[in-house]
Design an enzyme around this catalytic site. Structure first.
Site, PDB file in Angstrom:
ATOM      1  N   LYS A  81       0.844  -1.197   0.000  1.00  0.00           N
ATOM      2  CA  LYS A  81       0.000   0.000   0.000  1.00  0.00           C
ATOM      3  C   LYS A  81       0.866   1.229   0.000  1.00  0.00           C
ATOM      4  O   LYS A  81       1.852   1.295   0.734  1.00  0.00           O
ATOM      5  CB  LYS A  81      -0.860  -0.019   1.283  1.00  0.00           C
ATOM      6  CG  LYS A  81      -1.743   1.177   1.497  1.00  0.00           C
ATOM      7  CD  LYS A  81      -3.122   0.951   0.924  1.00  0.00           C
ATOM      8  CE  LYS A  81      -3.936   2.216   0.820  1.00  0.00           C
ATOM      9  NZ  LYS A  81      -3.596   3.037  -0.368  1.00  0.00           N
ATOM     10  N   LYS A 105       5.343   2.706   8.189  1.00  0.00           N
ATOM     11  CA  LYS A 105       4.112   3.387   8.620  1.00  0.00           C
ATOM     12  C   LYS A 105       3.034   2.355   8.942  1.00  0.00           C
ATOM     13  O   LYS A 105       2.355   2.448   9.969  1.00  0.00           O
ATOM     14  CB  LYS A 105       3.580   4.314   7.518  1.00  0.00           C
ATOM     15  CG  LYS A 105       4.416   5.535   7.279  1.00  0.00           C
ATOM     16  CD  LYS A 105       3.694   6.501   6.331  1.00  0.00           C
ATOM     17  CE  LYS A 105       4.704   7.353   5.597  1.00  0.00           C
ATOM     18  NZ  LYS A 105       4.109   8.433   4.818  1.00  0.00           N
ATOM     19  N   LYS A 117       5.044   1.857  -3.230  1.00  0.00           N
ATOM     20  CA  LYS A 117       5.077   3.252  -3.660  1.00  0.00           C
ATOM     21  C   LYS A 117       5.269   3.322  -5.154  1.00  0.00           C
ATOM     22  O   LYS A 117       5.899   2.440  -5.748  1.00  0.00           O
ATOM     23  CB  LYS A 117       6.243   3.985  -2.987  1.00  0.00           C
ATOM     24  CG  LYS A 117       6.107   5.475  -3.004  1.00  0.00           C
ATOM     25  CD  LYS A 117       5.083   5.904  -1.962  1.00  0.00           C
ATOM     26  CE  LYS A 117       5.046   7.379  -1.743  1.00  0.00           C
ATOM     27  NZ  LYS A 117       4.512   7.682  -0.412  1.00  0.00           N
ATOM     28  N   ASN A 232      -1.292  19.476  -0.004  1.00  0.00           N
ATOM     29  CA  ASN A 232      -2.402  18.872   0.750  1.00  0.00           C
ATOM     30  C   ASN A 232      -2.128  18.913   2.252  1.00  0.00           C
ATOM     31  O   ASN A 232      -2.909  19.475   3.022  1.00  0.00           O
ATOM     32  CB  ASN A 232      -2.648  17.438   0.250  1.00  0.00           C
ATOM     33  CG  ASN A 232      -3.625  16.699   1.141  1.00  0.00           C
ATOM     34  OD1 ASN A 232      -3.265  16.234   2.217  1.00  0.00           O
ATOM     35  ND2 ASN A 232      -4.874  16.598   0.724  1.00  0.00           N
ATOM     36  N   SER A 359      -6.685   5.863   4.536  1.00  0.00           N
ATOM     37  CA  SER A 359      -6.752   5.054   3.306  1.00  0.00           C
ATOM     38  C   SER A 359      -7.197   3.628   3.637  1.00  0.00           C
ATOM     39  O   SER A 359      -7.982   3.013   2.911  1.00  0.00           O
ATOM     40  CB  SER A 359      -5.385   4.987   2.631  1.00  0.00           C
ATOM     41  OG  SER A 359      -5.205   6.073   1.754  1.00  0.00           O
TER      42      SER A 359
END
Ligand code: GLU
Length: 425
Positions: A81, A105, A117, A232, A359
């Protein structure tokens, strides 16, 4: 031209450092946990790396060929992810390092994922809306075999947003011939996005700032904050901290920095920023975006790109707390300098984990087809982040190590254990 070449060589060298320094800390963390060398041998690089060439018809009818990457660090815990960035300085090493950080993470906030990624070498600021659509769809076609809701789930990152996720999920659903909202996160709400996803990274950073301030007995109300990066994460963060009564004394975007010891007019700046987070071009008197880091403040938040706090400027940082909203903004040497100076540094792999946490909530909602309110998402995120912060702070204080090493120790453990249970090691 020579300058451009020098610039890109410099970026390649810096990204080599980003990967090398990540590997150094992963090794330290595994050593401290007592894992044998083969665990490091597995975790120091992604298990898979796909490089693709994407030919795109530009608006002037020429064809431009773009290079893209997707790295899957480790899928022992679950599907990989992580976001996809569109940036001229994307390199293979950067994507590799970023995928390792995503594993960390996921470990830190305890998600059932490994890290992944992606990136495309391009400058979206120079591209039209339709060119960006073609590039987004072309990237999905190029990597479609490798990704999917139970394999590898992309998301937004630097210079990508919910519109780009929408094109990507549409392309993927067309290829697979069924609606696949769980293929990607960070989607618009009407396409299965989650409430609270867009502001999630900033929410997570805000929670970390609050917890770090408690440790330093600093009152957020009236505290001076500098935020480098107005994309963001940076822009939502400016809003949240401003609303909480902090004084935002400095902000910076890719083109410069603004500083006012009495506090900037954040509502005006937010109103005038463009979709890439650019606003300083409206002002004549400005600093550079690295000068801003050294100005007076209590809390400094690098929320832009890698390698901003280095051994060159770490001695001159005035903040008592540095919270990394960006991935990799502080080099390894600078981390040591800040820690020696008694500055509390909340590392990227913890501070920016709010994005991937929501997410995950988005993916869960897609899988179950039942959606949560913004309040419910916010409450769950709060619980996850506070727990992760406490765990890392406690380990760091107990072992007398910096929070980055403590975060890596907690971050690598799950993947290391899962790889052993699966019999890989
Ligand atoms: N790109 C974000 C990050 O670096 C979010 C990743 C995700 O939501 O999967 O954490």
């Amino acid at each position: 031209m020579a300058n451009q070449e020098q610039e890109s060589e410099k970026h390649a060298a810096e990204n080599m450092d980003v990967l090398a320094s990540t590997q150094t800390i992963v090794k330290d963390a595994l050593d401290k946990l007592g894992y044998p060398n083969e665990v490091y041998a597995l975790m120091k690089e992604p298990m898979r790396l796909l490089t693709v060439r994407i030919p795109i018809r530009m608006d002037d009818d020429s064809v431009k060929v773009f290079t893209g990457y997707r790295a899957q660090h480790n899928d022992a815990v679950g599907p990989t992810k992580g976001g996809v960035r569109f940036h001229p300085n994307v390199t293979e090493n950067e994507v590799k390092a970023l995928s390792i950080w995503m594993t960390l993470k996921a470990g830190i906030v305890d998600l059932p994922y490994g890290g992944g990624k992606g990136g495309i070498v391009c400058d979206p600021r120079q591209m039209s809306f339709r060119e960006l659509e073609r590039l987004s769809r072309g990237y999905v076609r190029a990597i479609s075999q490798l990704v999917g809701p139970t394999k590898d789930i992309p998301a937004p990152d630097v210079f990508t947003n919910s519109q780009i996720m929408a094109w990507m999920v549409d392309e993927y659903s067309r290829i697979r011939e069924f609606d696949s909202p769980g293929f990607i996160t960070g989607k618009p709400i009407v396409l299965g996005g989650s409430h609270g996803r867009e502001s999630a990274t900033a929410k997570g950073v805000t929670i970390c700032i609050r917890e770090a301030a408690k440790k330093k007995e600093l009152n957020i109300e009236g505290a001076g904050v500098i935020i480098q990066g107005f994309g963001n994460a940076g822009s939502y963060l400016a809003k949240f901290l401003h609303d909480a009564g902090a004084k935002i004394v400095g902000i910076a975007d890719a083109y410069g920095g603004l500083y006012d010891a009495d506090g900037l007019d954040i509502d005006y700046l937010l109103d005038r920023r463009d979709s890439f987070g650019t606003v300083t071009n409206l002002f004549k008197d400005k600093l550079t975006n690295t000068e801003i880091l050294e100005k007076d403040c209590d809390i400094l938040v690098p929320a832009a790109i890698e390698n901003q706090i280095t051994e060159e400027n770490a001695e001159r940082i005035k903040a008592q707390i540095v919270v990394e909203a960006a991935n990799g903004p502080t080099t390894l040497r600078a981390t040591k300098i800040l820690s020696k100076r008694g500055i509390l540094l909340v590392p990227d792999v913890l501070a920016s984990a709010g994005g991937v946490t929501v997410s995950y909530f988005e993916w869960v909602q897609n899988n179950q087809g039942f959606y949560w309110s913004e309040e419910e998402v916010g409450k769950k995120l709060e619980g996850v982040m506070v727990h992760a912060f406490d765990n890392i702070y406690r380990l760091a204080s107990g072992r007398k190590i910096d929070m980055r090493l403590a975060a890596y120790m907690i971050g690598v453990r799950k993947t290391a254990e899962a790889s052993r249970f699966r019999g890989w090691l």
